[in-house]
Design a protein around this motif. Structure first.
Motif, PDB file in Angstrom:
ATOM      1  N   ILE A 146       0.837  -1.208   0.000  1.00  0.00           N
ATOM      2  CA  ILE A 146       0.000   0.000   0.000  1.00  0.00           C
ATOM      3  C   ILE A 146       0.869   1.254   0.000  1.00  0.00           C
ATOM      4  CG2 ILE A 146      -1.623   1.353   1.388  1.00  0.00           C
ATOM      5  CD1 ILE A 146      -2.795  -1.362   2.338  1.00  0.00           C
ATOM      6  N   PHE A 147       1.835   1.332   0.916  1.00  0.00           N
ATOM      7  CA  PHE A 147       2.612   2.562   1.084  1.00  0.00           C
ATOM      8  C   PHE A 147       3.752   2.704   0.077  1.00  0.00           C
ATOM      9  CE2 PHE A 147       0.843   2.154   5.439  1.00  0.00           C
ATOM     10  CZ  PHE A 147       0.089   3.311   5.412  1.00  0.00           C
ATOM     11  N   ILE A 148       4.390   1.612  -0.292  1.00  0.00           N
ATOM     12  CA  ILE A 148       5.551   1.715  -1.187  1.00  0.00           C
ATOM     13  C   ILE A 148       5.142   1.616  -2.651  1.00  0.00           C
ATOM     14  CG2 ILE A 148       7.743   0.635  -1.827  1.00  0.00           C
ATOM     15  CD1 ILE A 148       7.996  -0.239   1.114  1.00  0.00           C
ATOM     16  N   LEU A 149       4.312   0.636  -2.977  1.00  0.00           N
ATOM     17  CA  LEU A 149       3.943   0.404  -4.377  1.00  0.00           C
ATOM     18  C   LEU A 149       2.626   1.041  -4.783  1.00  0.00           C
ATOM     19  CD1 LEU A 149       4.943  -3.364  -4.617  1.00  0.00           C
ATOM     20  CD2 LEU A 149       6.275  -1.378  -5.340  1.00  0.00           C
ATOM     21  N   GLY A 150       1.852   1.530  -3.811  1.00  0.00           N
ATOM     22  CA  GLY A 150       0.570   2.146  -4.122  1.00  0.00           C
ATOM     23  C   GLY A 150      -0.471   1.163  -4.610  1.00  0.00           C
ATOM     24  N   LYS A 151      -0.399  -0.091  -4.159  1.00  0.00           N
ATOM     25  CA  LYS A 151      -1.351  -1.119  -4.601  1.00  0.00           C
ATOM     26  C   LYS A 151      -2.715  -0.892  -3.977  1.00  0.00           C
ATOM     27  CE  LYS A 151       0.581  -5.356  -5.768  1.00  0.00           C
ATOM     28  NZ  LYS A 151       0.889  -6.720  -5.392  1.00  0.00           N
ATOM     29  N   LYS A 152      -3.718  -1.353  -4.674  1.00  0.00           N
ATOM     30  CA  LYS A 152      -5.092  -1.326  -4.174  1.00  0.00           C
ATOM     31  C   LYS A 152      -5.514  -2.763  -3.889  1.00  0.00           C
ATOM     32  CE  LYS A 152      -5.638   3.064  -5.153  1.00  0.00           C
ATOM     33  NZ  LYS A 152      -5.545   4.043  -4.134  1.00  0.00           N
ATOM     34  N   TYR A 153      -6.107  -2.979  -2.728  1.00  0.00           N
ATOM     35  CA  TYR A 153      -6.558  -4.305  -2.333  1.00  0.00           C
ATOM     36  C   TYR A 153      -8.070  -4.319  -2.212  1.00  0.00           C
ATOM     37  CZ  TYR A 153      -1.695  -5.349  -1.296  1.00  0.00           C
ATOM     38  OH  TYR A 153      -0.339  -5.551  -1.404  1.00  0.00           O
ATOM     39  N   THR A 154      -8.650  -5.515  -2.304  1.00  0.00           N
ATOM     40  CA  THR A 154     -10.105  -5.653  -2.211  1.00  0.00           C
ATOM     41  C   THR A 154     -10.529  -5.676  -0.743  1.00  0.00           C
ATOM     42  OG1 THR A 154     -10.008  -8.066  -2.183  1.00  0.00           O
ATOM     43  CG2 THR A 154     -10.129  -6.995  -4.342  1.00  0.00           C
ATOM     44  N   VAL A 155     -11.803  -5.567  -0.539  1.00  0.00           N
ATOM     45  CA  VAL A 155     -12.359  -5.610   0.815  1.00  0.00           C
ATOM     46  C   VAL A 155     -12.072  -6.971   1.466  1.00  0.00           C
ATOM     47  CG1 VAL A 155     -14.514  -5.483   2.145  1.00  0.00           C
ATOM     48  CG2 VAL A 155     -14.141  -3.941   0.230  1.00  0.00           C
ATOM     49  N   GLN A 156     -12.124  -8.037   0.678  1.00  0.00           N
ATOM     50  CA  GLN A 156     -11.832  -9.367   1.217  1.00  0.00           C
ATOM     51  C   GLN A 156     -10.398  -9.450   1.733  1.00  0.00           C
ATOM     52  OE1 GLN A 156     -13.184  -8.934  -1.857  1.00  0.00           O
ATOM     53  NE2 GLN A 156     -15.157  -9.988  -1.827  1.00  0.00           N
ATOM     54  N   ASP A 157      -9.456  -8.801   1.055  1.00  0.00           N
ATOM     55  CA  ASP A 157      -8.071  -8.799   1.520  1.00  0.00           C
ATOM     56  C   ASP A 157      -7.946  -8.094   2.866  1.00  0.00           C
ATOM     57  OD1 ASP A 157      -7.187 -10.146  -0.754  1.00  0.00           O
ATOM     58  OD2 ASP A 157      -6.813  -8.272  -1.850  1.00  0.00           O
ATOM     59  N   TYR A 158      -8.619  -6.949   3.014  1.00  0.00           N
ATOM     60  CA  TYR A 158      -8.580  -6.227   4.290  1.00  0.00           C
ATOM     61  C   TYR A 158      -9.238  -7.032   5.405  1.00  0.00           C
ATOM     62  CZ  TYR A 158      -6.941  -2.056   1.881  1.00  0.00           C
ATOM     63  OH  TYR A 158      -6.200  -1.173   1.147  1.00  0.00           O
ATOM     64  N   ILE A 159     -10.334  -7.701   5.094  1.00  0.00           N
ATOM     65  CA  ILE A 159     -10.998  -8.544   6.093  1.00  0.00           C
ATOM     66  C   ILE A 159     -10.084  -9.692   6.509  1.00  0.00           C
ATOM     67  CG2 ILE A 159     -12.921 -10.152   6.454  1.00  0.00           C
ATOM     68  CD1 ILE A 159     -14.635  -8.244   4.742  1.00  0.00           C
ATOM     69  N   ALA A 160      -9.397 -10.289   5.540  1.00  0.00           N
ATOM     70  CA  ALA A 160      -8.468 -11.383   5.856  1.00  0.00           C
ATOM     71  C   ALA A 160      -7.356 -10.903   6.776  1.00  0.00           C
ATOM     72  CB  ALA A 160      -7.876 -11.956   4.570  1.00  0.00           C
ATOM     73  N   VAL A 161      -6.818  -9.709   6.528  1.00  0.00           N
ATOM     74  CA  VAL A 161      -5.749  -9.177   7.382  1.00  0.00           C
ATOM     75  C   VAL A 161      -6.294  -8.849   8.767  1.00  0.00           C
ATOM     76  CG1 VAL A 161      -4.225  -7.184   7.699  1.00  0.00           C
ATOM     77  CG2 VAL A 161      -4.279  -8.383   5.523  1.00  0.00           C
ATOM     78  N   LEU A 162      -7.484  -8.285   8.840  1.00  0.00           N
ATOM     79  CA  LEU A 162      -8.067  -7.984  10.165  1.00  0.00           C
ATOM     80  C   LEU A 162      -8.305  -9.263  10.958  1.00  0.00           C
ATOM     81  CD1 LEU A 162     -10.574  -5.107   9.346  1.00  0.00           C
ATOM     82  CD2 LEU A 162      -8.479  -4.963  10.701  1.00  0.00           C
ATOM     83  N   LEU A 163      -8.831 -10.288  10.308  1.00  0.00           N
ATOM     84  CA  LEU A 163      -9.034 -11.564  10.997  1.00  0.00           C
ATOM     85  C   LEU A 163      -7.697 -12.175  11.426  1.00  0.00           C
ATOM     86  CD1 LEU A 163     -11.894 -13.122   8.847  1.00  0.00           C
ATOM     87  CD2 LEU A 163     -12.051 -12.235  11.181  1.00  0.00           C
ATOM     88  N   MET A 164      -6.679 -12.026  10.592  1.00  0.00           N
ATOM     89  CA  MET A 164      -5.360 -12.542  10.941  1.00  0.00           C
ATOM     90  C   MET A 164      -4.794 -11.793  12.153  1.00  0.00           C
ATOM     91  SD  MET A 164      -2.187 -13.119   8.343  1.00  0.00           S
ATOM     92  CE  MET A 164      -3.206 -13.984   7.169  1.00  0.00           C
ATOM     93  N   CYS A 165      -4.961 -10.472  12.178  1.00  0.00           N
ATOM     94  CA  CYS A 165      -4.503  -9.677  13.331  1.00  0.00           C
ATOM     95  C   CYS A 165      -5.256 -10.079  14.598  1.00  0.00           C
ATOM     96  CB  CYS A 165      -4.700  -8.191  13.064  1.00  0.00           C
ATOM     97  SG  CYS A 165      -3.587  -7.500  11.853  1.00  0.00           S
ATOM     98  N   PHE A 166      -6.565 -10.248  14.471  1.00  0.00           N
ATOM     99  CA  PHE A 166      -7.356 -10.681  15.620  1.00  0.00           C
ATOM    100  C   PHE A 166      -6.882 -12.039  16.121  1.00  0.00           C
ATOM    101  CE2 PHE A 166     -11.039 -13.118  17.195  1.00  0.00           C
ATOM    102  CZ  PHE A 166     -11.312 -12.366  18.332  1.00  0.00           C
ATOM    103  N   GLY A 167      -6.633 -12.969  15.202  1.00  0.00           N
ATOM    104  CA  GLY A 167      -6.137 -14.291  15.588  1.00  0.00           C
ATOM    105  C   GLY A 167      -4.777 -14.230  16.255  1.00  0.00           C
ATOM    106  N   LEU A 168      -3.890 -13.371  15.761  1.00  0.00           N
ATOM    107  CA  LEU A 168      -2.569 -13.225  16.381  1.00  0.00           C
ATOM    108  C   LEU A 168      -2.666 -12.677  17.789  1.00  0.00           C
ATOM    109  CD1 LEU A 168      -0.300 -11.865  13.530  1.00  0.00           C
ATOM    110  CD2 LEU A 168      -0.116 -14.030  14.708  1.00  0.00           C
TER     111      LEU A 168
END
Length: 196
Positions: A146-168
Motif C-alpha cells: 500500500i505505502f511503497i507500491l501504491g497497490k489497491k486491495y479488495t475488501v476481502q483482503d482487508y478482512i483477511a488481514v483484520l481476521l489474521m490480526c485478531f487471531g494473532l
C-alpha cells in the motif's frame, strides 16, 4: 524397471494382472503423485525435526542469548550445501544477464536479518508461536504494497488481514497465560523479523 515395479505393486494391491490393466499415463500419474507425497512428507517431517531440535537447543541453560550464533552456524551449512549443489549436482545453463551485485547483497542481508531475528525470538517464545507469527507475513507485505507500491486491495483482503490480526492477538494473549516461556520481547523480535 521402475514403471514395471509400480505396475506390479498396483497389481498386487488389486490382485489383478498388472501388465494389462494399467496404461502408461496411469503409472506416470501415480509416480508423480507418489513423488509429490514423498517429497512433501519429507519436507514436513524435516521441518518438525528442525523445530523440535531448535526449541530443545534454546532450553539449554545460558543459550538464550546465542540466537545469532545458531543462525551463523545454519548459514554456514546452507552456504556449503548450496555450493555443493550449484557446483556438482545441478548443472543449469548460465543466465545471460545477472542482476547487479548490490541487489544480491541487499537480499542476503535481509535474509540474514529475518532468519537471525526469528532464531533470536525463539529464545523468548515457543516454536508454535514463532511459526504462527512467521506465517502472517501477509500483513507487512500488504502494508508495504500500500505505502511503497501504491497497490489497491479488495475488501476481502482487508478482512483477511483484520481476521489474521485478531487471531494473532488472541493467540498471543492465550500463549502468555498458558506458556511460562512466553515473553513480550519475543513478539517484538518476531514482528521485526517479519518486517525485514
Amino acid at each position: 524397471w521402475y514403471q514395471r515395479r509400480v505396475r506390479g505393486i498396483l497389481g498386487c494391491m488389486l490382485l489383478i494382472n498388472p501388465p494389462t490393466l494399467f496404461s502408461e499415463s496411469i503409472v506416470q500419474s501415480f509416480q508423480s503423485m507418489f513423488n509429490f507425497l514423498a517429497l512433501s512428507s519429507t519436507v514436513l517431517g524435516l521441518f518438525i525435526i528442525y523445530g523440535y531440535v531448535q526449541e530443545k537447543i534454546f532450553h539449554i541453560p545460558g543459550f538464550r542469548s546465542h540466537g545469532w550464533y545458531l543462525s551463523f552456524i545454519q548459514f554456514i551449512f546452507v552456504s556449503f550445501l548450496s555450493f555443493i549443489d550449484s557446483s556438482f549436482l545441478s548443472r543449469s545453463p548460465k543466465r545471460r544477464e545477472m542482476p547487479p551485485f548490490y541487489e544480491f547483497m541487499v537480499l542476503s542481508w535481509m535474509t540474514v536479518g529475518t532468519i537471525g531475528l526469528s532464531t533470536v525470538a525463539l529464545g523468548f517464545l515457543n516454536f508454535p508461536t514463532q511459526v504462527i507469527f512467521k506465517s502472517c507475513k501477509l500483513i507487512p507485505v500488504m502494508i508495504g504494497g500500500i505505502f511503497i507500491l501504491g497497490k489497491k486491495y479488495t475488501v476481502q483482503d482487508y478482512i483477511a488481514v483484520l481476521l489474521m490480526c485478531f487471531g494473532l492477538v488472541w493467540f498471543s494473549l492465550a500463549g502468555q497465560t498458558v506458556s511460562p516461556e512466553f515473553d513480550a520481547k519475543g513478539i517484538i523480535i518476531i514482528s521485526l523479523a517479519l518486517c525485514v
